[in-house]
Design a protein around this motif. Structure first.
Motif, PDB file in Angstrom:
ATOM      1  N   LEU A   1     -10.366  34.687  23.186  1.00  0.00           N
ATOM      2  CA  LEU A   1      -9.589  34.167  24.323  1.00  0.00           C
ATOM      3  C   LEU A   1     -10.486  33.921  25.533  1.00  0.00           C
ATOM      4  O   LEU A   1     -11.459  34.640  25.750  1.00  0.00           O
ATOM      5  CB  LEU A   1      -8.494  35.157  24.721  1.00  0.00           C
ATOM      6  CG  LEU A   1      -7.422  35.469  23.673  1.00  0.00           C
ATOM      7  CD1 LEU A   1      -6.493  36.568  24.189  1.00  0.00           C
ATOM      8  CD2 LEU A   1      -6.611  34.220  23.320  1.00  0.00           C
ATOM      9  N   LEU A   2     -10.129  32.893  26.309  1.00  0.00           N
ATOM     10  CA  LEU A   2     -10.769  32.627  27.603  1.00  0.00           C
ATOM     11  C   LEU A   2      -9.667  32.515  28.643  1.00  0.00           C
ATOM     12  O   LEU A   2      -8.552  32.059  28.335  1.00  0.00           O
ATOM     13  CB  LEU A   2     -11.565  31.319  27.579  1.00  0.00           C
ATOM     14  CG  LEU A   2     -12.733  31.210  26.579  1.00  0.00           C
ATOM     15  CD1 LEU A   2     -12.252  30.668  25.247  1.00  0.00           C
ATOM     16  CD2 LEU A   2     -13.823  30.309  27.143  1.00  0.00           C
ATOM     17  N   PHE A   3      -9.971  32.900  29.872  1.00  0.00           N
ATOM     18  CA  PHE A   3      -8.984  32.884  30.957  1.00  0.00           C
ATOM     19  C   PHE A   3      -9.516  31.999  32.081  1.00  0.00           C
ATOM     20  O   PHE A   3     -10.606  32.241  32.598  1.00  0.00           O
ATOM     21  CB  PHE A   3      -8.740  34.317  31.457  1.00  0.00           C
ATOM     22  CG  PHE A   3      -8.205  35.227  30.388  1.00  0.00           C
ATOM     23  CD1 PHE A   3      -6.831  35.373  30.206  1.00  0.00           C
ATOM     24  CD2 PHE A   3      -9.074  35.918  29.541  1.00  0.00           C
ATOM     25  CE1 PHE A   3      -6.337  36.210  29.205  1.00  0.00           C
ATOM     26  CE2 PHE A   3      -8.578  36.747  28.532  1.00  0.00           C
ATOM     27  CZ  PHE A   3      -7.207  36.894  28.370  1.00  0.00           C
ATOM     28  N   TYR A   4      -8.707  30.987  32.434  1.00  0.00           N
ATOM     29  CA  TYR A   4      -9.164  29.971  33.395  1.00  0.00           C
ATOM     30  C   TYR A   4      -8.189  29.885  34.556  1.00  0.00           C
ATOM     31  O   TYR A   4      -6.965  29.878  34.360  1.00  0.00           O
ATOM     32  CB  TYR A   4      -9.252  28.618  32.674  1.00  0.00           C
ATOM     33  CG  TYR A   4      -9.593  27.463  33.584  1.00  0.00           C
ATOM     34  CD1 TYR A   4     -10.801  27.432  34.293  1.00  0.00           C
ATOM     35  CD2 TYR A   4      -8.722  26.379  33.720  1.00  0.00           C
ATOM     36  CE1 TYR A   4     -11.121  26.361  35.123  1.00  0.00           C
ATOM     37  CE2 TYR A   4      -9.034  25.295  34.548  1.00  0.00           C
ATOM     38  CZ  TYR A   4     -10.239  25.301  35.243  1.00  0.00           C
ATOM     39  OH  TYR A   4     -10.555  24.245  36.064  1.00  0.00           O
ATOM     40  N   ASP A   5      -8.742  29.824  35.765  1.00  0.00           N
ATOM     41  CA  ASP A   5      -7.915  29.597  36.951  1.00  0.00           C
ATOM     42  C   ASP A   5      -8.338  28.279  37.597  1.00  0.00           C
ATOM     43  O   ASP A   5      -9.454  28.166  38.116  1.00  0.00           O
ATOM     44  CB  ASP A   5      -8.070  30.753  37.955  1.00  0.00           C
ATOM     45  CG  ASP A   5      -7.288  30.485  39.231  1.00  0.00           C
ATOM     46  OD1 ASP A   5      -6.123  30.029  39.123  1.00  0.00           O
ATOM     47  OD2 ASP A   5      -7.845  30.689  40.322  1.00  0.00           O
ATOM     48  N   ARG A   6      -7.444  27.313  37.541  1.00  0.00           N
ATOM     49  CA  ARG A   6      -7.719  25.961  38.020  1.00  0.00           C
ATOM     50  C   ARG A   6      -8.063  25.952  39.516  1.00  0.00           C
ATOM     51  O   ARG A   6      -8.944  25.220  39.959  1.00  0.00           O
ATOM     52  CB  ARG A   6      -6.454  25.127  37.770  1.00  0.00           C
ATOM     53  CG  ARG A   6      -6.659  23.650  37.594  1.00  0.00           C
ATOM     54  CD  ARG A   6      -5.402  23.043  36.958  1.00  0.00           C
ATOM     55  NE  ARG A   6      -5.338  23.357  35.532  1.00  0.00           N
ATOM     56  CZ  ARG A   6      -5.883  22.595  34.574  1.00  0.00           C
ATOM     57  NH1 ARG A   6      -6.502  21.494  34.890  1.00  0.00           N
ATOM     58  NH2 ARG A   6      -5.791  22.947  33.303  1.00  0.00           N
ATOM     59  N   GLU A   7      -7.339  26.801  40.275  1.00  0.00           N
ATOM     60  CA  GLU A   7      -7.502  26.766  41.727  1.00  0.00           C
ATOM     61  C   GLU A   7      -8.902  27.212  42.171  1.00  0.00           C
ATOM     62  O   GLU A   7      -9.565  26.542  42.958  1.00  0.00           O
ATOM     63  CB  GLU A   7      -6.448  27.681  42.340  1.00  0.00           C
ATOM     64  CG  GLU A   7      -6.015  27.260  43.719  1.00  0.00           C
ATOM     65  CD  GLU A   7      -4.885  28.168  44.178  1.00  0.00           C
ATOM     66  OE1 GLU A   7      -3.779  28.085  43.590  1.00  0.00           O
ATOM     67  OE2 GLU A   7      -5.126  28.970  45.103  1.00  0.00           O
TER      68      GLU A   7
END
Ligand SMILES: [Zn+2]
Length: 337
Positions: A184-190
């Motif tokens: 899994l990878l966790f991405y925050d666009r902001e």
């Protein structure tokens, strides 16, 4: 083992903890994310008595109590990331989160009555592993069991496409294949932050290894995965090893280029003869690997992953004699004509 340089406070307020590893990788990054109450702990590390002491000392230094760890998140199931999840859960009652596929792999590889160590050793022998190394590989594989025990009792699942809240951010969850199934990878666009586990490491190329009973073509999965997440607008990558970095898209290009070059190199090494994966592995990585079961296992799994891909690309042909009673004929590869 108490090392004051092991903990860095990152500009975003998280703590990066360099959890020691007894391998050439040296450390795995655990990240501590502050919550309204307590902390979320990402990838706590391999389980051993030394590393348990390391954590006890680190928490004492930081003034964090064990029960302040409320949530444990695992990017993938490899022992250097997942190993202490059960140990922490026993002591803290924290919830443990990972992908369903990663959890199933952890149970298959290190659960009660596992058969994986035998399956992998047998597959390696068919790929030409020197017979005097058979026991070493088997013992090495079985040795991981204590490094991930106890396994967490109660696991909750996260899947690609989900949203997941931690550290005050609502993350978009992405999947990454090739290095570990169900990664899994966790991405925050902001903010452009990406917690990537081992999928896009700086300086080192993550091991892409063929495993008995696993992904049949992990190198394709890895390269497809990288292309699939390459468009993300990333400001800071928080990797599982080494330090946070920012040159994300460049790193993806480098990793893709690395594997393309390695495919060309292996094609050269096969040349005009038939060769087993083990022979190609020794030509590629050197015969001194025979003295290090850990590195040999990675190297041979990596070689097979490339050979599988090369076969699918039509560059080489696999010659696989049928298994008959008491025989274990070696699988060989030759250049396609
Ligand atoms: Zn790792």
């Amino acid at each position: 083992m108490g090392d004051e340089n092991a903990v860095s406070e990152l500009p975003n307020g998280w703590l990066q903890v360099k959890v020691p590893l007894p391998y050439s990788l040296k450390w795995v990054n655990a990240y501590l994310l502050p919550e309204q109450t307590g902390w979320t702990l990402i990838d706590p590390g391999l389980r051993s008595e030394e590393i348990e002491s390391f954590w006890n000392e680190t928490f004492t230094d930081l003034g964090i109590r064990l029960q302040d760890i409320r949530t444990i998140v695992l990017t993938h199931h490899h022992p250097d990331h997942y190993g202490l999840a059960g140990w922490f859960q026993e002591r803290t009652g924290a919830s443990v989160w990972m992908s369903k596929v990663a959890h199933a792999n952890a149970l298959r590889l290190w659960g009660e009555n596992e058969t994986f160590s035998d399956e992998l050793t047998e597959a390696f022998l068919r790929h030409g592993l020197a017979e005097e190394l058979e026991n070493e590989i088997r013992i090495h594989m079985r040795g991981f069991r204590e490094k991930v025990s106890p396994q967490p009792e109660d696991v909750q699942y996260i899947a690609p496409g989900d949203r997941f809240s931690m550290g005050g951010t609502e993350w978009e969850v992405y999947g990454g294949e090739g290095h570990a199934p169900g990664h899994l990878l966790f991405y925050d666009r902001e903010s452009g932050w990406l917690i990537c586990g081992d999928q896009v490491l700086p300086d080192i190329t993550p091991n892409i290894g063929w495993m008995a009973g696993g992904d049949p073509d992990p190198l394709k999965s890895f390269m497809d995965s990288l292309r699939g997440i390459g468009h993300l607008d990333v400001s800071t990558v928080f990797p599982g090893h080494r330090n946070p970095y920012s040159s994300y898209q460049q790193r993806i290009e480098e990793l893709l280029g690395h594997h393309e070059r390695r495919i060309r190199k292996m094609a050269e090494l096969i040349g005009d003869d038939e060769k087993s994966a083990f022979e190609v592995c020794e030509l590629m990585f050197g015969a001194r690997l025979r003295n290090n079961a850990h590195n040999l296992r990675f190297a041979l799994a990596e070689t097979i992953a490339h050979l599988v891909r090369m076969e699918k690309l039509g560059l080489i042909v696999r010659i696989e004699p049928a298994v008959t009673d008491g025989e274990r004929p070696t699988i060989r590869y030759r250049t396609a004509r």
